[in-house]
Write an enzyme that holds these catalytic residues in place. Structure first.
Site, PDB file in Angstrom:
ATOM      1  N   TYR A 180       8.730 -65.064 -62.520  1.00  0.00           N
ATOM      2  CA  TYR A 180       9.312 -63.609 -62.510  1.00  0.00           C
ATOM      3  C   TYR A 180       9.303 -62.902 -64.016  1.00  0.00           C
ATOM      4  O   TYR A 180       9.904 -61.940 -63.988  1.00  0.00           O
ATOM      5  CB  TYR A 180      10.857 -63.737 -62.132  1.00  0.00           C
ATOM      6  CG  TYR A 180      11.032 -64.444 -60.601  1.00  0.00           C
ATOM      7  CD1 TYR A 180      10.545 -63.900 -59.479  1.00  0.00           C
ATOM      8  CD2 TYR A 180      11.430 -65.834 -60.258  1.00  0.00           C
ATOM      9  CE1 TYR A 180      10.593 -64.378 -58.192  1.00  0.00           C
ATOM     10  CE2 TYR A 180      11.594 -66.283 -59.053  1.00  0.00           C
ATOM     11  CZ  TYR A 180      10.947 -65.462 -58.132  1.00  0.00           C
ATOM     12  OH  TYR A 180      11.039 -66.083 -56.797  1.00  0.00           O
ATOM     13  N   ASN A 229      14.749 -54.865 -53.571  1.00  0.00           N
ATOM     14  CA  ASN A 229      14.346 -56.284 -53.808  1.00  0.00           C
ATOM     15  C   ASN A 229      15.228 -57.051 -53.126  1.00  0.00           C
ATOM     16  O   ASN A 229      16.278 -57.525 -53.628  1.00  0.00           O
ATOM     17  CB  ASN A 229      14.090 -56.742 -55.315  1.00  0.00           C
ATOM     18  CG  ASN A 229      13.315 -57.975 -55.283  1.00  0.00           C
ATOM     19  OD1 ASN A 229      13.214 -58.656 -54.442  1.00  0.00           O
ATOM     20  ND2 ASN A 229      12.917 -58.342 -56.584  1.00  0.00           N
ATOM     21  N   HIS A 282      13.103 -63.056 -46.435  1.00  0.00           N
ATOM     22  CA  HIS A 282      12.358 -63.709 -45.528  1.00  0.00           C
ATOM     23  C   HIS A 282      13.402 -64.277 -44.314  1.00  0.00           C
ATOM     24  O   HIS A 282      12.881 -65.275 -43.593  1.00  0.00           O
ATOM     25  CB  HIS A 282      11.810 -65.130 -46.329  1.00  0.00           C
ATOM     26  CG  HIS A 282      11.256 -64.739 -47.632  1.00  0.00           C
ATOM     27  ND1 HIS A 282      10.297 -63.949 -47.648  1.00  0.00           N
ATOM     28  CD2 HIS A 282      11.550 -64.662 -49.075  1.00  0.00           C
ATOM     29  CE1 HIS A 282       9.894 -63.781 -48.826  1.00  0.00           C
ATOM     30  NE2 HIS A 282      10.590 -64.412 -49.630  1.00  0.00           N
ATOM     31  N   ASP A 304      18.653 -54.669 -40.276  1.00  0.00           N
ATOM     32  CA  ASP A 304      19.293 -53.833 -39.549  1.00  0.00           C
ATOM     33  C   ASP A 304      20.398 -52.946 -40.276  1.00  0.00           C
ATOM     34  O   ASP A 304      20.383 -51.490 -39.904  1.00  0.00           O
ATOM     35  CB  ASP A 304      20.418 -54.282 -38.457  1.00  0.00           C
ATOM     36  CG  ASP A 304      19.561 -55.357 -37.479  1.00  0.00           C
ATOM     37  OD1 ASP A 304      18.378 -54.996 -37.271  1.00  0.00           O
ATOM     38  OD2 ASP A 304      20.218 -56.301 -36.918  1.00  0.00           O
ATOM     39  N   HIS A 362       8.918 -56.681 -54.767  1.00  0.00           N
ATOM     40  CA  HIS A 362       9.147 -58.046 -55.352  1.00  0.00           C
ATOM     41  C   HIS A 362       8.498 -58.109 -56.769  1.00  0.00           C
ATOM     42  O   HIS A 362       7.437 -57.507 -56.783  1.00  0.00           O
ATOM     43  CB  HIS A 362       8.318 -59.021 -54.456  1.00  0.00           C
ATOM     44  CG  HIS A 362       8.964 -58.787 -53.062  1.00  0.00           C
ATOM     45  ND1 HIS A 362      10.261 -59.308 -52.789  1.00  0.00           N
ATOM     46  CD2 HIS A 362       8.629 -58.300 -52.140  1.00  0.00           C
ATOM     47  CE1 HIS A 362      10.408 -58.941 -51.469  1.00  0.00           C
ATOM     48  NE2 HIS A 362       9.533 -58.421 -50.967  1.00  0.00           N
ATOM     49  N   LEU A 363       9.008 -58.601 -57.572  1.00  0.00           N
ATOM     50  CA  LEU A 363       8.384 -59.135 -58.823  1.00  0.00           C
ATOM     51  C   LEU A 363       7.156 -59.915 -58.659  1.00  0.00           C
ATOM     52  O   LEU A 363       6.160 -59.335 -59.299  1.00  0.00           O
ATOM     53  CB  LEU A 363       9.299 -59.691 -59.736  1.00  0.00           C
ATOM     54  CG  LEU A 363      10.452 -58.953 -60.112  1.00  0.00           C
ATOM     55  CD1 LEU A 363      11.682 -60.114 -60.379  1.00  0.00           C
ATOM     56  CD2 LEU A 363      10.320 -58.402 -61.524  1.00  0.00           C
ATOM     57  N   SER A 364       7.200 -60.936 -57.936  1.00  0.00           N
ATOM     58  CA  SER A 364       5.990 -61.725 -57.839  1.00  0.00           C
ATOM     59  C   SER A 364       5.021 -61.316 -56.580  1.00  0.00           C
ATOM     60  O   SER A 364       5.466 -60.545 -55.697  1.00  0.00           O
ATOM     61  CB  SER A 364       6.470 -63.176 -57.355  1.00  0.00           C
ATOM     62  OG  SER A 364       7.231 -63.198 -56.322  1.00  0.00           O
ATOM     63  N   ARG A 366       7.060 -67.383 -47.752  1.00  0.00           N
ATOM     64  CA  ARG A 366       7.462 -66.298 -48.578  1.00  0.00           C
ATOM     65  C   ARG A 366       6.450 -64.811 -47.930  1.00  0.00           C
ATOM     66  O   ARG A 366       6.626 -63.828 -48.183  1.00  0.00           O
ATOM     67  CB  ARG A 366       7.192 -66.283 -49.999  1.00  0.00           C
ATOM     68  CG  ARG A 366       8.270 -66.988 -50.667  1.00  0.00           C
ATOM     69  CD  ARG A 366       8.156 -67.102 -52.128  1.00  0.00           C
ATOM     70  NE  ARG A 366       8.824 -68.292 -52.949  1.00  0.00           N
ATOM     71  CZ  ARG A 366      10.096 -68.457 -53.048  1.00  0.00           C
ATOM     72  NH1 ARG A 366      10.850 -67.314 -52.561  1.00  0.00           N
ATOM     73  NH2 ARG A 366      10.413 -69.637 -53.353  1.00  0.00           N
TER      74      ARG A 366
HETATM   75  C1  DQA Z   1      11.272 -62.030 -54.902  1.00  0.00           C
HETATM   76  C2  DQA Z   1      10.278 -62.952 -54.214  1.00  0.00           C
HETATM   77  C3  DQA Z   1      11.524 -63.691 -53.201  1.00  0.00           C
HETATM   78  O1  DQA Z   1      10.508 -64.618 -52.402  1.00  0.00           O
HETATM   79  C4  DQA Z   1      12.413 -64.905 -53.923  1.00  0.00           C
HETATM   80  O2  DQA Z   1      13.190 -65.351 -53.151  1.00  0.00           O
HETATM   81  C5  DQA Z   1      13.243 -63.944 -54.978  1.00  0.00           C
HETATM   82  C6  DQA Z   1      12.408 -62.811 -55.837  1.00  0.00           C
HETATM   83  C7  DQA Z   1      10.436 -61.294 -56.190  1.00  0.00           C
HETATM   84  O3  DQA Z   1      10.981 -60.501 -56.661  1.00  0.00           O
HETATM   85  O4  DQA Z   1       9.297 -61.772 -56.335  1.00  0.00           O
HETATM   86  O5  DQA Z   1      14.311 -64.159 -55.201  1.00  0.00           O
HETATM   87  O6  DQA Z   1      11.817 -61.280 -53.917  1.00  0.00           O
END
Ligand code: DQA
Length: 148
Positions: free
Chosen positions: A26, A77, A83, A90, A103-105, A114
């Site tokens: 991250y 985010n 997931h 909703d 998402h960062l990743s 994921r």
């Molecule tokens: C995340 C990716 C998710 O799978 C993970 O549970 C996170 C961070 C991301 O920003 O990459 O907590 O949302």
């Protein structure tokens, strides 16, 4: 770009730990730094951002519901709730606001679990894999959408 669009920026569970949480995945930017950069970008683009982070699904749902009365869009985010959470999805749908997921990743380059997001099908778009820069890209895209 936009004049006075108001955007709720939602950070899901464990994102308060950014900076020290799995930095190899991250990065090392803290949530405060990410929010600071986004505030500066929003100012430049004539928009207003309000931030909310929680580790609690119900608190996130409450804040998202409230946003319907004042926000023009939501940047989120959802972290691990991406997931798992039908309730978060909703709540986002109920606002009838445009949603951008970030998402960062790169969640598609990680574990299989994921790769599924409950949020993506109801978002206008998704940005992932670009680290903190993704928030600025997401805000830019949301504001462009609001202008169109
Ligand atoms: C995340 C990716 C998710 O799978 C993970 O549970 C996170 C961070 C991301 O920003 O990459 O907590 O949302």
């Amino acid at each position: 770009m936009s004049d006075s669009h108001r955007v709720l920026v939602v950070h899901g569970p464990n994102l308060n730990l950014l900076g020290t949480r799995e930095p190899e995945v991250y990065g090392t930017a803290t949530l405060e730094e990410i929010n600071g950069d986004l505030t500066a970008a929003a100012k430049e683009w004539g928009a207003e951002v309000e931030f909310f982070q929680s580790n609690h699904e119900g608190a996130l749902v409450d804040r998202i519901q409230e946003a319907q009365s004042w926000a023009d869009g939501i940047l989120i985010n959802p972290a691990g709730l991406t997931h798992t959470s039908v309730s978060l999805r909703d709540a986002l749908v109920a606002t009838e606001l445009p949603i951008v997921e970030v998402h960062l990743s790169n969640i598609f380059a990680r574990e299989e679990f994921r790769r599924h997001s409950f949020i993506s099908p109801i978002a206008i778009g998704v940005i992932c894999g670009f680290g903190p820069m993704g928030y600025g890209l997401a805000l830019n895209a949301l504001l462009e959408h609001l202008e169109s």
